[in-house]
Scaffold this active site. Structure first.
Site, PDB file in Angstrom:
ATOM      1  N   LYS A  66       4.979  -0.364   3.943  1.00  0.00           N
ATOM      2  CA  LYS A  66       6.173  -0.994   3.495  1.00  0.00           C
ATOM      3  C   LYS A  66       7.183   0.142   2.975  1.00  0.00           C
ATOM      4  O   LYS A  66       8.381   0.081   2.929  1.00  0.00           O
ATOM      5  CB  LYS A  66       5.853  -1.986   2.336  1.00  0.00           C
ATOM      6  CG  LYS A  66       5.102  -3.107   2.775  1.00  0.00           C
ATOM      7  CD  LYS A  66       4.883  -4.072   1.534  1.00  0.00           C
ATOM      8  CE  LYS A  66       3.781  -3.243   0.681  1.00  0.00           C
ATOM      9  NZ  LYS A  66       2.509  -3.219   1.007  1.00  0.00           N
ATOM     10  N   GLN A 110       1.317  -4.468  -2.744  1.00  0.00           N
ATOM     11  CA  GLN A 110       0.144  -5.106  -2.184  1.00  0.00           C
ATOM     12  C   GLN A 110       0.784  -5.976  -0.704  1.00  0.00           C
ATOM     13  O   GLN A 110       1.409  -5.620  -0.196  1.00  0.00           O
ATOM     14  CB  GLN A 110      -0.588  -6.055  -3.072  1.00  0.00           C
ATOM     15  CG  GLN A 110      -1.332  -5.306  -4.241  1.00  0.00           C
ATOM     16  CD  GLN A 110      -0.244  -4.786  -5.345  1.00  0.00           C
ATOM     17  OE1 GLN A 110       0.403  -5.670  -5.699  1.00  0.00           O
ATOM     18  NE2 GLN A 110      -0.635  -3.606  -5.752  1.00  0.00           N
ATOM     19  N   GLY A 121      -2.224  -5.168   1.960  1.00  0.00           N
ATOM     20  CA  GLY A 121      -1.385  -3.930   1.584  1.00  0.00           C
ATOM     21  C   GLY A 121      -1.584  -2.982   2.492  1.00  0.00           C
ATOM     22  O   GLY A 121      -2.219  -2.941   3.402  1.00  0.00           O
ATOM     23  N   ASP A 122      -0.893  -1.690   2.127  1.00  0.00           N
ATOM     24  CA  ASP A 122      -0.933  -0.548   2.914  1.00  0.00           C
ATOM     25  C   ASP A 122      -0.484  -0.738   4.076  1.00  0.00           C
ATOM     26  O   ASP A 122      -1.046   0.031   5.402  1.00  0.00           O
ATOM     27  CB  ASP A 122      -2.216  -0.137   2.859  1.00  0.00           C
ATOM     28  CG  ASP A 122      -2.917   0.279   1.518  1.00  0.00           C
ATOM     29  OD1 ASP A 122      -2.246   0.540   0.526  1.00  0.00           O
ATOM     30  OD2 ASP A 122      -4.267  -0.193   1.558  1.00  0.00           O
ATOM     31  N   GLY A 156       0.367   1.663  -4.083  1.00  0.00           N
ATOM     32  CA  GLY A 156       0.583   3.291  -3.545  1.00  0.00           C
ATOM     33  C   GLY A 156       1.766   3.389  -2.359  1.00  0.00           C
ATOM     34  O   GLY A 156       1.404   2.806  -1.313  1.00  0.00           O
ATOM     35  N   HIS A 157       2.906   3.875  -2.580  1.00  0.00           N
ATOM     36  CA  HIS A 157       3.784   3.844  -1.557  1.00  0.00           C
ATOM     37  C   HIS A 157       4.135   5.470  -1.307  1.00  0.00           C
ATOM     38  O   HIS A 157       4.567   6.064  -2.133  1.00  0.00           O
ATOM     39  CB  HIS A 157       5.203   3.043  -1.972  1.00  0.00           C
ATOM     40  CG  HIS A 157       5.066   1.836  -2.306  1.00  0.00           C
ATOM     41  ND1 HIS A 157       5.865   0.866  -2.665  1.00  0.00           N
ATOM     42  CD2 HIS A 157       3.903   0.873  -1.849  1.00  0.00           C
ATOM     43  CE1 HIS A 157       5.530  -0.331  -2.556  1.00  0.00           C
ATOM     44  NE2 HIS A 157       4.374  -0.467  -2.171  1.00  0.00           N
TER      45      HIS A 157
END
Ligand code: IMP
Length: 429
Positions: free
Chosen positions: A16, A225, A12-13, A40-41
């Site tokens: 994206k 994720q 993740g992170d 979290g985006h």
């Protein structure tokens, strides 16, 4: 038109959000298919920074319709707060622009309380969850006692279900975990109020996606994720409880095979992880601070959802190759290449070693990485600031060599590289 998918190849992170933002400018539907507000985006547009946890970040583009698919788990308080935040920032949010699957499951305060109690009970074996109730909500779904969005449409029955769910959860909380019980009536009141606000957004989103694809519109599936957090294919048990991988798109949106498009894997130029679990290429101390940043910039390596400092390390090409296979990636986007500027050398893990033997692939997937030591290739670093690079020829030859090596080892072409947080800070390869 096809179904394009954006996937994280790591834990993740990976960044994206920015890739989704770029692709959404041409999409009709943007859809989340897994996870909940554990994600979290962050998308930066000029002076505005949007931080989204649940609503697909592609909704920022005015021509899109956002979809929360049946594979998503929904905490209504977060959803409503995000809807308000978007409206306050000038983004239109109403049922013509956002639809929620009738079959998506609700996260309740009971799930959050269970998440906290279960983590505490794990002691030193904690997973380091985000505390958002994700595991318990998917547990209830799999146990066939979860509460779905469509139940919100029948208030008296919904109220009864909520009360019964909290009463049952209280028994587990108090008897097993010695935790405080919740007030069933208060939670039911709160959720009935949410039902009133969200009822108009509920739809058969599987049908909406199907109709859009039939009409020749373009659908973008926005993964949350990353591959290594996948319930089946990740570093089990240090994973989330959903399927963030490309195969998870089909059940998570209720769409069949037959609309193949691009499967874009996003990887950082290095590796990060929040929470516990194996991380063979992790670095500590000063080297870690160098990659993580100090937190003074919004793009430093601190969790968007929980604010926790991320663990950091060198790019692991063994795990990247694994992500290529699990997702059937068609191309790669490498993010945050600019962070590596100024390092004398850049390390890339190209294989693992265990018991005197070298492995270029994982014998049994990534669940148990403890026997392995990374085998590094050391590449020359570069000094130039990359943040104003916009084409391949703007990149120093050492940075080009690093990207070429990533393509060679993963077996997939790098199609784009990001060199800063702004929308235009990208290099098309
Ligand atoms: P959960 O999804 O909250 O149950 O957390 C399970 C594991 O996944 C923990 O290690 C979390 O830190 C990690 N995790 C969940 N969502 C994200 C995400 O969006 N980015 C990075 N890590 C995540």
């Amino acid at each position: 038109m096809p179904l394009d998918i954006v996937i994280g190849t790591q834990w993740g992170d990976e960044g994206k959000g920015r890739v989704v933002d770029l692709l959404s400018s041409r999409a009709d539907l943007v859809a989340r298919y897994n996870g909940g507000d554990n994600a979290g985006h962050t998308v930066t547009v000029g002076s505005q920074t949007f931080k989204l946890h649940l609503i697909p970040s592609g909704i920022i583009h005015p021509q899109t319709t956002g979809i929360l698919g049946n594979g998503v788990v929904i905490y209504p308080a977060t959803l409503l707060a995000e809807m308000d935040m978007l409206k306050n920032m000038g983004v239109k949010v109403d049922p013509s622009r956002l639809r929620i699957s009738h079959a998506a499951h609700l996260i309740t305060p009971g799930h959050r309380a269970l998440d906290a109690a279960q983590e505490a009970a794990r002691g030193k074996d904690q997973i380091g969850t985000t505390g958002r109730g994700i595991g318990p909500a998917y547990t209830d779904k799999a146990a066939r006692r979860g509460i779905r969005m469509e139940e919100m449409l029948n208030e008296p029955a919904f109220r009864k279900r909520m009360v019964a769910h909290i009463e049952e959860t209280n028994q587990i909380l108090t008897a097993l975990y010695k935790a405080q019980p919740l007030d069933p009536e208060a939670v039911a009141d709160e959720y009935c109020a949410y039902a009133e606000q969200l009822g108009g957004y509920i739809a058969d989103t599987s049908a909406l996606v199907w109709e859009a694809l039939q009409r020749g519109q373009s659908v973008l599936a926005e993964g949350a994720q990353g591959t290594l957090l996948d319930l089946d294919h990740g570093t089990y048990p240090f994973v989330t409880s959903s399927s963030p991988t490309a195969p998870g798109v089909l059940p998570g949106l209720g769409v069949g095979f037959g609309f193949p498009g691009r499967v874009i894997g996003v990887t950082k130029a290095f590796q990060t992880r929040v929470g516990a679990g194996p991380f063979p290429t992790e670095v500590l101390g000063e080297a870690a601070t160098r990659l993580r940043g100090t937190g003074s910039n919004p793009w430093d390596e601190f969790g968007t959802t929980t604010g926790r400092p991320r663990r950091v390390g060198w790019l692991d090409a063994v795990l990247l190759r694994y992500a290529v296979r699990i997702n059937g990636l068609s191309e790669l986007v490498v993010t945050k290449l600019d962070v590596l500027s100024g390092l004398p050398t850049v390390r890339l893990c190209i294989a693992y070693r265990a018991n005197g033997k070298e492995y270029s692939d994982l014998p049994f997937g990534p669940a148990d990485l403890s026997p392995f030591e990374p085998v590094y290739e050391e590449l020359p670093g570069w000094d130039a600031d990359l943040t104003s690079a916009r084409s391949w020829s703007d990149l120093p030859k050492q940075a080009q060599a690093y990207l070429t090596r990533i393509s060679e080892i993963s077996g997939v072409e790098v199609c784009q590289v990001s060199v800063g947080p702004e929308r235009d800070q990208v290099v098309d390869v």
